[in-house]
Design a protein around this motif. Structure first.
Motif, PDB file in Angstrom:
ATOM      1  N   SER A  46       0.846  -1.380   0.071  1.00  0.00           N
ATOM      2  CA  SER A  46      -0.052   0.014   0.047  1.00  0.00           C
ATOM      3  C   SER A  46       0.718   1.393   0.079  1.00  0.00           C
ATOM      4  O   SER A  46       1.461   1.638   1.012  1.00  0.00           O
ATOM      5  CB  SER A  46      -0.909  -0.045   1.234  1.00  0.00           C
ATOM      6  N   LYS A  74       0.179   4.411  -0.301  1.00  0.00           N
ATOM      7  CA  LYS A  74      -0.199   5.606   0.650  1.00  0.00           C
ATOM      8  C   LYS A  74       0.433   5.513   2.016  1.00  0.00           C
ATOM      9  O   LYS A  74       0.581   6.542   2.585  1.00  0.00           O
ATOM     10  CB  LYS A  74      -1.691   5.699   0.540  1.00  0.00           C
ATOM     11  N   THR A  75       0.734   4.490   2.342  1.00  0.00           N
ATOM     12  CA  THR A  75       1.360   4.191   3.889  1.00  0.00           C
ATOM     13  C   THR A  75       2.639   4.722   3.861  1.00  0.00           C
ATOM     14  O   THR A  75       3.018   5.550   5.013  1.00  0.00           O
ATOM     15  CB  THR A  75       1.316   2.992   4.237  1.00  0.00           C
ATOM     16  N   GLU A 133       0.309  -1.080  -4.734  1.00  0.00           N
ATOM     17  CA  GLU A 133      -1.014  -0.680  -4.753  1.00  0.00           C
ATOM     18  C   GLU A 133      -1.274   0.871  -4.525  1.00  0.00           C
ATOM     19  O   GLU A 133      -0.909   1.432  -3.503  1.00  0.00           O
ATOM     20  CB  GLU A 133      -1.793  -1.405  -3.389  1.00  0.00           C
ATOM     21  N   ASN A 179      -6.416   1.326  -7.159  1.00  0.00           N
ATOM     22  CA  ASN A 179      -7.614   1.495  -6.471  1.00  0.00           C
ATOM     23  C   ASN A 179      -7.978   2.828  -6.456  1.00  0.00           C
ATOM     24  O   ASN A 179      -7.208   3.666  -6.961  1.00  0.00           O
ATOM     25  CB  ASN A 179      -7.438   0.756  -4.945  1.00  0.00           C
ATOM     26  N   HIS A 181     -12.402  -6.679  -5.032  1.00  0.00           N
ATOM     27  CA  HIS A 181     -11.640  -5.874  -3.995  1.00  0.00           C
ATOM     28  C   HIS A 181     -12.660  -5.757  -2.756  1.00  0.00           C
ATOM     29  O   HIS A 181     -13.817  -5.258  -3.075  1.00  0.00           O
ATOM     30  CB  HIS A 181     -11.220  -4.803  -4.720  1.00  0.00           C
ATOM     31  N   HIS A 217     -11.284  -4.651   0.370  1.00  0.00           N
ATOM     32  CA  HIS A 217     -10.676  -3.707   1.377  1.00  0.00           C
ATOM     33  C   HIS A 217     -11.853  -2.794   2.198  1.00  0.00           C
ATOM     34  O   HIS A 217     -12.443  -2.023   1.846  1.00  0.00           O
ATOM     35  CB  HIS A 217      -9.597  -2.804   1.068  1.00  0.00           C
ATOM     36  N   SER A 231     -11.499  -0.606   6.043  1.00  0.00           N
ATOM     37  CA  SER A 231     -10.598  -0.186   7.160  1.00  0.00           C
ATOM     38  C   SER A 231     -11.610  -0.292   8.161  1.00  0.00           C
ATOM     39  O   SER A 231     -12.543   0.140   8.414  1.00  0.00           O
ATOM     40  CB  SER A 231     -10.095   1.193   6.887  1.00  0.00           C
ATOM     41  N   ARG A 279      -9.001  -3.518  13.583  1.00  0.00           N
ATOM     42  CA  ARG A 279      -7.830  -4.266  12.827  1.00  0.00           C
ATOM     43  C   ARG A 279      -8.070  -5.823  13.304  1.00  0.00           C
ATOM     44  O   ARG A 279      -7.392  -6.796  13.069  1.00  0.00           O
ATOM     45  CB  ARG A 279      -6.546  -4.024  13.175  1.00  0.00           C
ATOM     46  N   GLY A 281      -5.990  -4.261   3.093  1.00  0.00           N
ATOM     47  CA  GLY A 281      -5.190  -4.027   3.713  1.00  0.00           C
ATOM     48  C   GLY A 281      -5.896  -4.084   5.320  1.00  0.00           C
ATOM     49  O   GLY A 281      -6.879  -4.530   5.415  1.00  0.00           O
ATOM     50  N   GLY A 282      -5.521  -3.181   6.027  1.00  0.00           N
ATOM     51  CA  GLY A 282      -5.997  -2.767   7.307  1.00  0.00           C
ATOM     52  C   GLY A 282      -5.564  -3.852   8.387  1.00  0.00           C
ATOM     53  O   GLY A 282      -6.277  -4.055   9.581  1.00  0.00           O
ATOM     54  N   GLU A 296      -3.212  -6.497   0.689  1.00  0.00           N
ATOM     55  CA  GLU A 296      -2.539  -5.138   0.629  1.00  0.00           C
ATOM     56  C   GLU A 296      -2.154  -4.471   1.911  1.00  0.00           C
ATOM     57  O   GLU A 296      -2.689  -3.495   2.402  1.00  0.00           O
ATOM     58  CB  GLU A 296      -3.672  -4.259  -0.027  1.00  0.00           C
ATOM     59  N   GLY A 304      -0.001  -1.978   4.741  1.00  0.00           N
ATOM     60  CA  GLY A 304       0.527  -1.137   4.725  1.00  0.00           C
ATOM     61  C   GLY A 304       1.222  -1.120   6.145  1.00  0.00           C
ATOM     62  O   GLY A 304       2.091  -1.259   6.337  1.00  0.00           O
ATOM     63  N   VAL A 305       0.498  -0.496   7.064  1.00  0.00           N
ATOM     64  CA  VAL A 305       0.761  -0.302   8.549  1.00  0.00           C
ATOM     65  C   VAL A 305       1.600  -1.684   9.019  1.00  0.00           C
ATOM     66  O   VAL A 305       2.761  -1.471   9.680  1.00  0.00           O
ATOM     67  CB  VAL A 305      -0.268   0.010   9.271  1.00  0.00           C
ATOM     68  N   TYR A 327       1.904   6.447   7.665  1.00  0.00           N
ATOM     69  CA  TYR A 327       1.082   7.571   7.657  1.00  0.00           C
ATOM     70  C   TYR A 327       1.987   8.956   8.421  1.00  0.00           C
ATOM     71  O   TYR A 327       1.415   9.485   8.919  1.00  0.00           O
ATOM     72  CB  TYR A 327      -0.225   7.429   8.172  1.00  0.00           C
TER      73      TYR A 327
END
Ligand SMILES: Cc1ncc(COP(=O)(O)O)c(C=O)c1O
Length: 412
Positions: A51, A53-54, A72, A93, A188, A190, A192, A196, A227-228, A272, A274-275, A371
């Motif tokens: 991901s 964006k993370t 992603e 996405n 898809h 996903h 959030s 979690r 993700g998430g 996907e 990220g964190v 982030y």
């Protein structure tokens, strides 16, 4: 990474200035490989879409690429960045895909998960202009993340998530895409959540499987749960009641491998993260400039800022260590405050600091990989450099911002 002590940080500080981020690429690789193994030990077809964006620091993304991840991405900027970095495999996405970038992604064979009806119209238009071309797309399913007690698990306590197509809409969209000869190769899901929790993936997977069976999505190559996830917590964070990668793999794969449609089609499972793979990969080092006492409260002022380590300004203290030149006995309680001339620039509240701390010492904040860097525009200070540290080798992967950088996109 080399043993971190005062002298080590002082050497980096002399070389690069403070504040600076430290990136630990081997931890990142380890996180990705561990996540992969959790799935691959049960099922061979796995795609990891990192991901962007993370944290899209290119040196970090290069590691994801070397680990075989797809990029992603959720915007034109991220799409172009992924291609510039060299990703051949991109999952596209996000809720806004203007026609030029959407058509570019279609021409480049990226995996595109459509989010809204206007995108479906654009793809139908593309197909009618390119009738001979094999057009394949994905769809994002709007997931109902309400648990058995009727509680919405969607992030921030929202009642519903806003992304993707409802099942009702899909009952029009899927036949119209199929009728136009457009293949549906990805689904898809996903969604959030704030907690979690593993159980959320049960809800996601069940709804995805049911849609695949009902609409016979037999061209599907990517069963994308999104993700998430939880993971990659920095040392010092209590993980005793937190899920592990294998818990997510278990619930997702147990449900999939019991399902008739899934066993017939055997798509790639896509995750996907990220964190959950990047949080503990970055730390942030700043220098202490002074200690102060005002109305009984003690303050340590640093050249770092809260905006660099938790731009969302949440109130949790992140794991941290003070590095002092002169050690001594005892501690006292203080707030670590930042350099931005904003009262709310409080990095740590009421933490124990060594009694000998003074101007020229350092503080390292851990777990700042997700982030943070991507959410930190120029604000009051020049944007901080990033030093990648691998064993004894260190590499400057981003230099400190300069005035020329700041001025670069203004017309004066
Ligand atoms: C589509 C999509 N995939 C993956 C992620 C990564 O989520 P996280 O960083 O929480 O793992 C997000 C984050 O919101 C997302 O929107």
């Amino acid at each position: 990474m080399e043993q971190i002590d005062f002298n080590y940080l002082d050497r980096l500080a002399q070389k690069y200035g403070t504040p600076f981020y430290m990136m630990d690429g081997s931890t990142y690789m380890h996180n990705i490989e561990s996540f992969k193994s959790a799935f691959l030990s049960k099922y061979p077809n796995l795609v990891v879409g990192y991901s962007f964006k993370t944290n899209y620091v290119p040196a970090l993304c290069n590691i994801a690429m070397a680990a075989g991840c797809y990029a992603e991405v959720v915007s034109e900027m991220e799409y172009d960045l992924a291609r510039r970095i060299g990703f051949k495999n991109v999952i596209f996405n996000g809720p806004i895909k203007r026609e030029p970038i959407l058509y570019k992604a279609l021409n480049e064979g990226s995996v595109i998960n459509l989010d809204s009806l206007y995108e479906v119209e654009s793809v139908l238009k593309y197909k009618s202009k390119n009738p001979g071309r094999d057009v394949a797309i994905g769809l994002r399913l709007n997931i109902d993340l309400t648990d058995a007690d009727g509680v919405s698990k969607v992030q921030c306590g929202l009642r519903v998530g806003r992304f993707g197509f409802t099942r009702k809409l899909l009952s029009d969209v899927i036949p119209s895409l199929k009728k136009s000869g457009i293949r549906i190769i990805s689904l898809h899901g996903h969604t959030s959540s704030s907690d979690r929790a593993v159980a959320n993936y049960g809800l996601i997977v069940k709804q995805m499987l049911s849609l695949c069976s009902e609409f016979q999505l037999d061209d599907l190559q990517y069963f994308d749960v999104g993700g998430g996830f939880f993971g990659a917590a920095a040392k010092g964070i209590d993980v005793s009641n937190k899920p592990e990668y294998s818990d997510y793999a278990d619930i997702i794969l147990d449900l999939c491998l019991q399902n008739e449609w899934f066993n017939k089609v055997l798509p790639n499972i896509v995750i996907e993260p990220g964190v959950s793979v990047v949080a503990n990969v970055f730390s942030y080092v700043s220098r202490i400039f002074q200690t102060k006492e005002i109305a009984g409260q003690k303050f340590l002022s640093t050249d770092g800022t809260v905006f660099d380590v938790k731009p969302t300004l949440h109130s949790n203290n992140l794991p941290h260590t003070f590095f002092v030149k002169e050690s001594g006995d005892g501690t006292y309680v203080a707030n670590l405050v930042g350099s931005t001339c904003m009262e709310k620039d409080v990095i740590l509240s009421d933490v124990c600091v060594p009694s000998t701390i003074k101007n020229g010492d350092y503080v390292k904040i851990d777990g700042v990989g997700a982030y943070t860097i991507v959410l930190t525009p120029t604000f009051i200070n020049y944007v901080s450099p990033i030093v990648s540290v691998e064993g004894k080798k260190e590499t400057l992967v981003r230099r400190r911002q300069t005035l020329d950088d700041v001025m670069a996109f203004y017309n004066i």
